[in-house]
Design an enzyme around this catalytic site. Structure first.
Site, PDB file in Angstrom:
ATOM      1  N   GLU A  98       0.893  -1.220  -0.025  1.00 29.01           N
ATOM      2  CA  GLU A  98       0.004  -0.005  -0.116  1.00 29.01           C
ATOM      3  C   GLU A  98       0.818   1.397   0.148  1.00 29.01           C
ATOM      4  O   GLU A  98       1.430   1.398   1.150  1.00 29.01           O
ATOM      5  CB  GLU A  98      -0.883   0.083   1.318  1.00 29.01           C
ATOM      6  CG  GLU A  98      -1.745   1.227   1.450  1.00 29.01           C
ATOM      7  CD  GLU A  98      -2.692   1.240   2.601  1.00 29.01           C
ATOM      8  OE1 GLU A  98      -2.450   0.174   3.461  1.00 29.01           O
ATOM      9  OE2 GLU A  98      -3.765   1.932   2.387  1.00 29.01           O
ATOM     10  N   GLU A 143       2.829   9.819   6.068  1.00 30.86           N
ATOM     11  CA  GLU A 143       2.819   8.583   6.757  1.00 30.86           C
ATOM     12  C   GLU A 143       4.133   7.608   6.380  1.00 30.86           C
ATOM     13  O   GLU A 143       4.464   6.901   7.144  1.00 30.86           O
ATOM     14  CB  GLU A 143       1.454   7.566   6.562  1.00 30.86           C
ATOM     15  CG  GLU A 143       0.414   8.274   7.249  1.00 30.86           C
ATOM     16  CD  GLU A 143      -0.894   7.271   6.948  1.00 30.86           C
ATOM     17  OE1 GLU A 143      -0.781   6.199   7.105  1.00 30.86           O
ATOM     18  OE2 GLU A 143      -1.920   8.037   6.942  1.00 30.86           O
ATOM     19  N   ASP A 199      -5.648   3.162  -1.739  1.00 34.01           N
ATOM     20  CA  ASP A 199      -6.414   3.502  -0.772  1.00 34.01           C
ATOM     21  C   ASP A 199      -6.830   4.817  -1.341  1.00 34.01           C
ATOM     22  O   ASP A 199      -5.944   5.716  -1.349  1.00 34.01           O
ATOM     23  CB  ASP A 199      -5.373   3.768   0.508  1.00 34.01           C
ATOM     24  CG  ASP A 199      -6.435   4.272   1.519  1.00 34.01           C
ATOM     25  OD1 ASP A 199      -6.984   5.358   1.449  1.00 34.01           O
ATOM     26  OD2 ASP A 199      -6.186   3.745   2.798  1.00 34.01           O
ATOM     27  N   HIS A 208      -5.394   8.140   0.723  1.00 35.14           N
ATOM     28  CA  HIS A 208      -4.154   8.637   0.364  1.00 35.14           C
ATOM     29  C   HIS A 208      -4.111   9.117  -1.124  1.00 35.14           C
ATOM     30  O   HIS A 208      -3.249  10.258  -1.302  1.00 35.14           O
ATOM     31  CB  HIS A 208      -3.194   7.437   0.455  1.00 35.14           C
ATOM     32  CG  HIS A 208      -3.253   6.687   2.029  1.00 35.14           C
ATOM     33  ND1 HIS A 208      -2.560   7.527   2.912  1.00 35.14           N
ATOM     34  CD2 HIS A 208      -3.226   5.479   2.329  1.00 35.14           C
ATOM     35  CE1 HIS A 208      -2.664   6.563   4.054  1.00 35.14           C
ATOM     36  NE2 HIS A 208      -3.316   5.537   3.626  1.00 35.14           N
ATOM     37  N   HIS A 224      -9.012   0.470  -0.848  1.00 38.21           N
ATOM     38  CA  HIS A 224      -9.746   1.026   0.402  1.00 38.21           C
ATOM     39  C   HIS A 224     -10.705   2.177   0.072  1.00 38.21           C
ATOM     40  O   HIS A 224     -10.145   3.149  -0.499  1.00 38.21           O
ATOM     41  CB  HIS A 224      -8.632   1.704   1.441  1.00 38.21           C
ATOM     42  CG  HIS A 224      -8.136   0.263   2.153  1.00 38.21           C
ATOM     43  ND1 HIS A 224      -6.527   0.288   2.786  1.00 38.21           N
ATOM     44  CD2 HIS A 224      -8.279  -0.633   2.526  1.00 38.21           C
ATOM     45  CE1 HIS A 224      -6.392  -0.780   3.619  1.00 38.21           C
ATOM     46  NE2 HIS A 224      -7.575  -1.535   3.334  1.00 38.21           N
ATOM     47  N   ARG A 282     -11.310  10.956   4.896  1.00 31.84           N
ATOM     48  CA  ARG A 282     -11.371   9.509   5.260  1.00 31.84           C
ATOM     49  C   ARG A 282     -12.733   9.272   6.154  1.00 31.84           C
ATOM     50  O   ARG A 282     -12.539   8.263   6.962  1.00 31.84           O
ATOM     51  CB  ARG A 282     -10.247   9.464   6.568  1.00 31.84           C
ATOM     52  CG  ARG A 282      -9.325   8.078   6.191  1.00 31.84           C
ATOM     53  CD  ARG A 282      -8.255   8.243   6.921  1.00 31.84           C
ATOM     54  NE  ARG A 282      -7.409   7.095   6.352  1.00 31.84           N
ATOM     55  CZ  ARG A 282      -6.151   6.669   6.718  1.00 31.84           C
ATOM     56  NH1 ARG A 282      -5.667   7.122   7.747  1.00 31.84           N
ATOM     57  NH2 ARG A 282      -5.431   5.764   5.972  1.00 31.84           N
ATOM     58  N   GLU A 320     -12.187   1.429   4.676  1.00 29.54           N
ATOM     59  CA  GLU A 320     -11.433   1.670   5.604  1.00 29.54           C
ATOM     60  C   GLU A 320     -11.430   3.088   5.762  1.00 29.54           C
ATOM     61  O   GLU A 320     -10.910   4.000   5.280  1.00 29.54           O
ATOM     62  CB  GLU A 320      -9.954   1.354   5.331  1.00 29.54           C
ATOM     63  CG  GLU A 320      -8.902   1.622   6.427  1.00 29.54           C
ATOM     64  CD  GLU A 320      -7.509   1.570   6.107  1.00 29.54           C
ATOM     65  OE1 GLU A 320      -6.761   0.594   6.544  1.00 29.54           O
ATOM     66  OE2 GLU A 320      -7.014   2.517   5.468  1.00 29.54           O
TER      67      GLU A 320
HETATM   68  C1  LER Z   1      -2.768   3.593   6.754  1.00 29.51           C
HETATM   69  O1  LER Z   1      -2.947   4.916   6.882  1.00 29.51           O
HETATM   70  C2  LER Z   1      -3.597   2.722   6.013  1.00 29.51           C
HETATM   71  O2  LER Z   1      -4.302   3.060   5.066  1.00 29.51           O
HETATM   72  C3  LER Z   1      -3.596   1.357   6.301  1.00 29.51           C
HETATM   73  O3  LER Z   1      -4.447   0.735   5.475  1.00 29.51           O
HETATM   74  C4  LER Z   1      -2.122   0.652   6.294  1.00 29.51           C
HETATM   75  O4  LER Z   1      -1.472   0.725   7.214  1.00 29.51           O
HETATM   76 MN    MN Z   2      -5.327   2.044   3.671  1.00 28.93          MN
END
Ligand code: LER
Ligand code: MN
Length: 274
Positions: A155, A161, A188, A191, A214, A220, A249
């Protein structure tokens, strides 16, 4: 094409405040996920021991759910382990931690996710060295997962991060440099909202490398509670024939049950074949 739905469950108390829909109570989370019609759950566990195969197998069978993926981030959150730690012994421990998680999830067909365990460069480690260690670890762990016929999921994270790989394009470049071929990317959308010029274009560039999504909004919060435009994202995922999981997520906003309901409604709107 079939994109399946999943929802995250965190069993890691040290990650409190993090972007997971359900918390602490796995049986309750599984029951709620099934009730809402999710295909699968994704578990973020403190250790491989916490992924007891009897318990998990029983819950999946009882609720007719699949296990979409298992997170490895507790290695970092609890033990401060990283695959790019300057110390050889710490890197070996990080790999051992991930292998145990692979061993726990893979019998259920669930790949392990390398997110925060990738660590970062600095602290005496230069970028090329960190990226080489990361590539070597991904190869070794990908090969470990291959014995179960499941991929390893890597990922890219936003700049706050990690400083190693922040975009899908950089992720593809890293995976292309590997000796083996058993590692896929996790897209994700949170991100990506921070790092990509255009999320849909990045997904198209990621193409066959993308193995997991994700599914989350710009802030988020659950998909639908932010300002991400999911229409071009859904179109891009259809175009690349993505057939993995769109896994929620996201923060449990305003609470776990509502977040799970919001996400499954968004999943049905954008991803479910009519
Ligand atoms: C952390 O920001 C994240 O997106 C998780 O899926 C992986 O550590
Ligand atoms: Mn993630």
């Amino acid at each position: 094409m079939m994109i399946r739905s999943a929802v995250t469950v965190s069993l890691v108390s040290q990650a409190r405040g993090g972007p997971f829909v359900f918390w602490d109570d796995l049986p309750r989370a599984a029951a709620k996920a099934a009730e809402l019609g999710y295909d699968a759950i994704e578990i973020f566990a403190p250790s491989a021991e916490a992924l007891d195969s009897g318990t998990i197998g029983g819950l999946l069978r009882e609720h007719d759910l699949a296990l979409a993926a298992v997170g490895t981030g507790a290695g970092m959150v609890i033990h401060k382990l990283s695959l790019t730690d300057p110390d050889d012994g710490q890197r070996a421990k990080a790999k051992a931690f991930v292998k145990q998680i692979i061993d726990a999830g893979a019998p259920f067909g669930a790949p392990a996710i390398i997110g925060s365990m990738q660590g970062r460069y600095g602290d005496g480690v230069d970028p090329p060295t960190a990226l080489r260690w990361l590539a070597e670890a991904l190869d070794e762990l990908g090969e470990h997962a291959a014995q179960y016929n499941v991929p390893l999921i890597y990922e890219p994270l936003n700049r706050y991060e990690t400083n190693l790989v922040n975009t899908i394009a950089a992720g593809v470049e890293l995976l292309q440099s590997l000796a083996g071929g058993n590692v896929k990317l996790l897209a994700d959308l949170f991100h990506m909202n921070i790092e990509e010029q255009n999320i849909a274009d990045a997904l198209r560039q990621g193409g066959r490398w993308i193995g997991h999504v994700h599914f989350v909004d710009s802030n988020r919060r659950p998909a639908g509670d932010g300002h991400t435009d999911f229409a071009p994202i859904a179109a891009a995922l259809r175009e690349i024939e993505f057939n993995g999981y769109a896994s929620a997520e996201a923060f449990p906003y305003p609470d776990s049950a509502t977040a799970a309901e919001t996400t499954i409604a968004a999943y049905r709107k954008w991803f479910q074949e009519k």
